[in-house]
Motif scaffolding. Sequence first.
Motif, PDB file in Angstrom:
ATOM      1  N   ARG B  65       0.725  -1.202  -0.127  1.00 28.58           N
ATOM      2  CA  ARG B  65       0.054  -0.110  -0.091  1.00 28.58           C
ATOM      3  C   ARG B  65       0.874   1.236  -0.098  1.00 28.58           C
ATOM      4  O   ARG B  65       0.504   2.255  -0.716  1.00 28.58           O
ATOM      5  CB  ARG B  65      -0.867   0.050   1.237  1.00 28.58           C
ATOM      6  N   LEU B  66       1.780   1.224   0.563  1.00 24.58           N
ATOM      7  CA  LEU B  66       3.035   2.397   0.755  1.00 24.58           C
ATOM      8  C   LEU B  66       3.320   2.582  -0.391  1.00 24.58           C
ATOM      9  O   LEU B  66       3.382   3.735  -1.475  1.00 24.58           O
ATOM     10  CB  LEU B  66       3.953   2.092   1.566  1.00 24.58           C
ATOM     11  N   LEU B  67       3.824   1.564  -1.334  1.00 22.48           N
ATOM     12  CA  LEU B  67       4.636   1.471  -2.493  1.00 22.48           C
ATOM     13  C   LEU B  67       3.255   2.275  -3.487  1.00 22.48           C
ATOM     14  O   LEU B  67       3.560   2.736  -4.513  1.00 22.48           O
ATOM     15  CB  LEU B  67       4.963   0.276  -3.029  1.00 22.48           C
ATOM     16  N   LEU B  68       2.112   1.730  -3.475  1.00 23.09           N
ATOM     17  CA  LEU B  68       1.111   2.125  -4.237  1.00 23.09           C
ATOM     18  C   LEU B  68       0.963   3.546  -4.118  1.00 23.09           C
ATOM     19  O   LEU B  68       0.422   4.012  -5.438  1.00 23.09           O
ATOM     20  CB  LEU B  68      -0.213   1.268  -3.729  1.00 23.09           C
ATOM     21  N   ARG B  69       0.834   4.121  -3.276  1.00 22.17           N
ATOM     22  CA  ARG B  69       0.808   5.614  -3.211  1.00 22.17           C
ATOM     23  C   ARG B  69       1.668   6.207  -4.081  1.00 22.17           C
ATOM     24  O   ARG B  69       1.473   7.133  -4.812  1.00 22.17           O
ATOM     25  CB  ARG B  69       1.021   6.044  -2.004  1.00 22.17           C
ATOM     26  N   HIS B  70       2.895   5.910  -3.828  1.00 20.57           N
ATOM     27  CA  HIS B  70       3.841   6.513  -4.909  1.00 20.57           C
ATOM     28  C   HIS B  70       3.709   6.153  -6.331  1.00 20.57           C
ATOM     29  O   HIS B  70       4.040   6.764  -7.245  1.00 20.57           O
ATOM     30  CB  HIS B  70       5.425   6.041  -4.444  1.00 20.57           C
ATOM     31  N   ALA B  71       3.561   4.891  -6.336  1.00 18.70           N
ATOM     32  CA  ALA B  71       3.124   4.149  -7.936  1.00 18.70           C
ATOM     33  C   ALA B  71       1.829   4.923  -8.645  1.00 18.70           C
ATOM     34  O   ALA B  71       2.024   5.455  -9.749  1.00 18.70           O
ATOM     35  CB  ALA B  71       2.568   2.763  -7.844  1.00 18.70           C
ATOM     36  N   ASP B  72       0.945   5.602  -7.737  1.00 15.58           N
ATOM     37  CA  ASP B  72      -0.292   6.517  -8.088  1.00 15.58           C
ATOM     38  C   ASP B  72       0.362   7.634  -8.707  1.00 15.58           C
ATOM     39  O   ASP B  72       0.186   8.089  -9.919  1.00 15.58           O
ATOM     40  CB  ASP B  72      -1.240   6.702  -7.253  1.00 15.58           C
ATOM     41  N   ALA B  73       1.040   8.240  -7.913  1.00 10.92           N
ATOM     42  CA  ALA B  73       1.832   9.561  -8.397  1.00 10.92           C
ATOM     43  C   ALA B  73       2.496   9.606  -9.578  1.00 10.92           C
ATOM     44  O   ALA B  73       2.568  10.352 -10.333  1.00 10.92           O
ATOM     45  CB  ALA B  73       2.687   9.912  -7.085  1.00 10.92           C
ATOM     46  N   VAL B  74       3.480   8.298  -9.725  1.00 10.46           N
ATOM     47  CA  VAL B  74       4.245   8.326 -10.714  1.00 10.46           C
ATOM     48  C   VAL B  74       3.467   8.134 -11.960  1.00 10.46           C
ATOM     49  O   VAL B  74       3.730   8.678 -13.101  1.00 10.46           O
ATOM     50  CB  VAL B  74       5.149   7.137 -10.372  1.00 10.46           C
ATOM     51  N   LEU B  75       2.506   7.265 -12.256  1.00  9.16           N
ATOM     52  CA  LEU B  75       1.672   6.838 -13.089  1.00  9.16           C
ATOM     53  C   LEU B  75       0.846   8.269 -13.540  1.00  9.16           C
ATOM     54  O   LEU B  75       0.817   8.429 -14.696  1.00  9.16           O
ATOM     55  CB  LEU B  75       0.834   5.628 -12.947  1.00  9.16           C
ATOM     56  N   ALA B  76       0.521   8.987 -12.476  1.00  7.30           N
ATOM     57  CA  ALA B  76      -0.308  10.232 -12.790  1.00  7.30           C
ATOM     58  C   ALA B  76       0.726  11.105 -13.340  1.00  7.30           C
ATOM     59  O   ALA B  76       0.378  11.627 -14.497  1.00  7.30           O
ATOM     60  CB  ALA B  76      -1.005  10.862 -11.662  1.00  7.30           C
ATOM     61  N   GLN B  77       1.902  11.323 -12.950  1.00  4.28           N
ATOM     62  CA  GLN B  77       2.975  12.083 -13.622  1.00  4.28           C
ATOM     63  C   GLN B  77       3.093  11.802 -15.152  1.00  4.28           C
ATOM     64  O   GLN B  77       3.221  12.517 -16.075  1.00  4.28           O
ATOM     65  CB  GLN B  77       4.228  11.931 -12.845  1.00  4.28           C
ATOM     66  N   LEU B  78       3.251  10.341 -15.176  1.00  2.00           N
ATOM     67  CA  LEU B  78       3.583   9.938 -16.530  1.00  2.00           C
ATOM     68  C   LEU B  78       2.314   9.948 -17.746  1.00  2.00           C
ATOM     69  O   LEU B  78       2.608  10.336 -18.718  1.00  2.00           O
ATOM     70  CB  LEU B  78       3.698   8.300 -16.760  1.00  2.00           C
ATOM     71  N   GLU B  79       1.254   9.774 -17.110  1.00  2.00           N
ATOM     72  CA  GLU B  79       0.214  10.527 -17.916  1.00  2.00           C
ATOM     73  C   GLU B  79       0.000  11.992 -18.303  1.00  2.00           C
ATOM     74  O   GLU B  79      -0.443  12.261 -19.330  1.00  2.00           O
ATOM     75  CB  GLU B  79      -1.330  10.123 -17.110  1.00  2.00           C
ATOM     76  N   ARG B  80       0.277  12.614 -17.319  1.00  2.00           N
ATOM     77  CA  ARG B  80       0.439  14.226 -17.724  1.00  2.00           C
ATOM     78  C   ARG B  80       1.573  14.425 -18.765  1.00  2.00           C
ATOM     79  O   ARG B  80       1.455  15.211 -19.867  1.00  2.00           O
ATOM     80  CB  ARG B  80       0.734  14.915 -16.387  1.00  2.00           C
ATOM     81  N   ALA B  81       2.588  13.672 -18.712  1.00  2.00           N
ATOM     82  CA  ALA B  81       3.824  13.889 -19.823  1.00  2.00           C
ATOM     83  C   ALA B  81       2.948  13.507 -20.872  1.00  2.00           C
ATOM     84  O   ALA B  81       3.396  14.140 -22.264  1.00  2.00           O
ATOM     85  CB  ALA B  81       4.975  12.870 -19.175  1.00  2.00           C
ATOM     86  N   ASP B  82       2.514  12.250 -21.095  1.00  4.25           N
ATOM     87  CA  ASP B  82       1.843  11.764 -22.199  1.00  4.25           C
ATOM     88  C   ASP B  82       1.013  12.860 -22.907  1.00  4.25           C
ATOM     89  O   ASP B  82       1.061  13.366 -24.074  1.00  4.25           O
ATOM     90  CB  ASP B  82       1.055  10.479 -22.067  1.00  4.25           C
ATOM     91  N   ALA B  83       0.233  13.397 -21.979  1.00  4.53           N
ATOM     92  CA  ALA B  83      -0.970  14.392 -22.460  1.00  4.53           C
ATOM     93  C   ALA B  83      -0.043  15.663 -22.951  1.00  4.53           C
ATOM     94  O   ALA B  83      -0.503  16.303 -24.033  1.00  4.53           O
ATOM     95  CB  ALA B  83      -1.732  14.923 -21.492  1.00  4.53           C
ATOM     96  N   GLU B  84       1.030  16.133 -22.148  1.00  5.53           N
ATOM     97  CA  GLU B  84       1.669  17.354 -22.766  1.00  5.53           C
ATOM     98  C   GLU B  84       2.333  17.295 -24.072  1.00  5.53           C
ATOM     99  O   GLU B  84       2.546  18.172 -24.912  1.00  5.53           O
ATOM    100  CB  GLU B  84       2.534  17.763 -21.498  1.00  5.53           C
TER     101      GLU B  84
END
Lengths: 302, 302
Positions: B65-84
């Motif tokens: 669960r701890l790792l998951l929080r970071h994973a969510d942040a990372v994946l969200a950041q990557l999605e933003r990168a994709d959109a940009e």
Amino acid sequence: MTEWDIKKLQILRTLNERGTVTATAQVLLMTPSAVSQQLSNLAKQVGVPLLEAHGRRVRLTGAARLLLRHADAVLAQLERADAELAAYAKGEAGEVRVGAFATAVPALVVPAVRALRGAHPGISVRVREAEAGEAYDLLAAGDVDLALSLAAQAPREFEGGRFTQVTLLADPLDVALPRDHPLARTAALRLADLASEPWIFGGSGPWSEITRTACEAAGFVPEQAHSAAGWEAILAMVEAGMGVALVPRMAGAGAFGRSGVAMRELAADRPRRHVIAAVRRGAEASPTVSHVLAALRGATRA
Amino acid sequence: MTEWDIKKLQILRTLNERGTVTATAQVLLMTPSAVSQQLSNLAKQVGVPLLEAHGRRVRLTGAARLLLRHADAVLAQLERADAELAAYAKGEAGEVRVGAFATAVPALVVPAVRALRGAHPGISVRVREAEAGEAYDLLAAGDVDLALSLAAQAPREFEGGRFTQVTLLADPLDVALPRDHPLARTAALRLADLASEPWIFGGSGPWSEITRTACEAAGFVPEQAHSAAGWEAILAMVEAGMGVALVPRMAGAGAFGRSGVAMRELAADRPRRHVIAAVRRGAEASPTVSHVLAALRGATRA
DNA sequence: TCATTCTTTGAAGCAGATCTGAACGATTAC
DNA sequence: GTAATCGTTCAGATCTGCTTCAAAGAATGA
């Protein structure tokens, strides 16, 4: 583009720092060829050129700089994850979900959380109120990591089951009786002495049976004159001479300032209520959980 | 743990959403076997168990669960990168670095940036002041993407070189002379009529030669009576009768409110100063750069 | 201008990792 | 009790990425 590759982002980042493919390869212990391939691969994946030739070196395009900003954020996040996981392994980080019965929250959990904040700031506790039966269900389902429950008997610390249980507190039960009651000044008060009194049964949930259980253990069946969920209500009835009651010392401390109530210790075979902490089998080995357990133990002594 | 794998984090995330390895495998178009292997692989890399058996299913551990929080942040950041990056490909995002001579910044770049903010909010402009020579060095070195410079002649739009140049503005040069000067009312004023006048040379950088160049083109060598860097100083000297000067219409508009100065158009072979935008060869194809160029063009008409 | 040197890029071969498919142990549902 | 579901493990096949080797482009020096 759905499949991101961290290594490629690291290569891009290093290229931005070093400026040349060859230097990047040296830093990352790769060959220039590999660096070049990975970068052109990344460019193909994002669909936008990232590098353009500049003399005999390469220059990052605007898209590369754009991507780089995100890459920095991603890599930083991953480093944080790394650090937190390392802390987790040492029991200095993580979240422990605690299921506790209502009165345990202010009496035990809150002080434990407070102490934990000082000793292990990385550990966070998520509290969920749940009565004994529900708490064990939650524990079994994995919705909480630690369950606090009440029981009349100390649990046999059976290691073969699904749970590991420890007794946090064995709170003795005292008798509350009206101050002018004849037995209020007896030297050695025993439960059996109160066999013919009207009894006020306490509490909700599994606790409601504790009075009956204790009296039957003492050899008589109590007359249930009244019952109430809160200790304050019970003591009010005692003060009014409506009956006597068994009250946990923790709950009845000071009798809520009621001068008409006498709290008397029982002399022999004193019944106790046990506050039990349970974790899933094996979870007690987790440093994080054991820190929370230690904090709960400490809270029983405060 | 230094080598993170995004795919494993996605698997963990999906497992958290779906709850079972089989469902995760279905969603990700994999076999349960692969999911299981990847997750145990991830756990080995992290050094902490992430899954524990629960009946015939698995449950995420606290570390997961701890790792998951970071994973969510990372994946969200990557999605933003994709959109940009997608926006960048369409010219709706990104940063364009502009090198411009000092007076172009308020006159052209700022209005362009203002217009751009409305039309293409994703595009950001980074301004750097640089005189012509320096601007081209910066452009060549890749430190800016677009250079604004001044020149007396319109550039030959040579496509074979390293740069692509376009003329943003061909600002005519007018003559500033004292109001009571005999030539202040001549019908068709030509530069040659002022051959015997004392001249005030203007400006700094490459601009300082423009007066000499223009006069020599008109067939005489001007007498350099004075020189100054700012147009206001020059016009003050003209008003005082110290000489005449060539002033770009853009700079001298309204003669700074000096009633003693007469601004006169030249009748024939009127010299101009050219504001030139240059980009590296090929960069004009970038939608982002071309949007900035268009905005600069628009700013010349305002 | 020519040669040298540095840098990047490309092709082929190899190594490692990942995925597939089948089998097994364990658990839940009927 | 029996059947079905789920997760894991193991061996084989496949794929991606890396290295080596080779070649081309561009800058520096004579």
